[in-house]
Enzyme design. Sequence first.
Site: not given
Length: 452
Positions: A15, A229-231, A288, A296
């Site tokens: 996005r 890093h998205d996290t 993780n 999903q």
Amino acid sequence: MTYHLAIDIGASSGRHILGYIEDGKIRLEEVHRFEDYLKEENGSLTWDIEKLVREVKTGIAKCEKLGKIPSTVAVDTWGVDYVLLDENKKEILPAVAYRDGRTARIQEEFSKIVTQKELYEKTGIQKAEFNSIYQLYCDKKSGKLDKAKYFLMMPDYIAFKLTDVIKNEYTEASTTNLINAKTKTWDGEILDKVGIKKEIFSEISLPCTEVGNLKGFGFESKVILAPSHDTASAVAACSVGENGVYISSGTWSLIGTENTEPVLKKEALEANFTNEGGINYRYRFLKNIMGMWLLQNVRKNLNKKYSYDEMMHLAERCGRHEAIDPNSPLFNAPENMLDAIRTYLNNSELETDVIINSIYHSLAASYAKAVKEIEHISGKTVDVINIVGGGSKDGYLNRLTAEYTGKRVLAGPVEATATGNIISQMMYADKSLTLEKARELVKNSFDIQEVR
């Protein structure tokens, strides 16, 4: 109005989110969304990087059409995956995805060169077969690495395609298993032992610093480094305090706490916790757990017959559940997740609603176990859990998390990753905006609800 553009790309969708300040609060506006850039190519799972770059540029162009020109742009993505460039800065393809099975057979051979104990003592990174270090070892064995001149993690690569500037950002680089946890730089000893040439790696650059000028558009803008890093971006937007735990809930559930020093002791290694880089050299001490990936894939296997809310209600009404390990290798990239769970439970007739409810309860149980491990290993007493990201919208999982952990649970913000990306851009633009002030701004800008 000053706009900042977060390009937030997950393992399943991406996005473009514009952020700006209005009435003292952060406002977000989605301007572009895209998906389907994971593909099978000659028997391998690979990233369609041409499509990724094309969609990234399409989203930036939409900002111009809207008349909302971003003063800064920053990219965050998932971890561990990378693109190699040759001496002419041309891509050495394919860009193999971390869910590809090529690394599954390599760890035993690799451990004869560098043991997991030695690797952890140096880097503090969890054992995971998809880590970049194993992928690079595969590329070395295949000869692919021979022609490489540059190594770019996925957000570094996209930033390069926008600026022609090559940089390696700290938080993303920390997921490679090649950054020394204490020196915060590439570990030359490991590289030498494995036989990976050091010259392909650039000097580490920090979040909130500049990459270069945006090129190829009819306006001027700076591309800067978010916590790539998205996290790391999600955690940057999450203020849980010294005794808090965050759960960044998306395709993966990343559960952990924030430290100022890495935790490299034996107990952390045995519990498979990781010490990934964070903003301002913080350490994300986390585990993780396979998260919404499970749901999903179940939804996909059901031909998207149900919405996620409908699946949640199916689980809520179901009076039965079984225990699964969300991190079982069976669930990494199965052709059919429903069948994989039935195989795991040795029950080929297990009903769909029971499978979905089993996922919910097993995720909550895995969170509870991780919280206990954090308390034991770090010596902290956890008093609150803050669930952020898309998964924080799932009321049933939030309630189960509170029930299984016995902790106070907060939910939100939903757009934590994009928000963390944007506040890093604001910190670049306004040097007086500290991380603490930025986190307070986030708390005052978004609806963060206590789960009851």
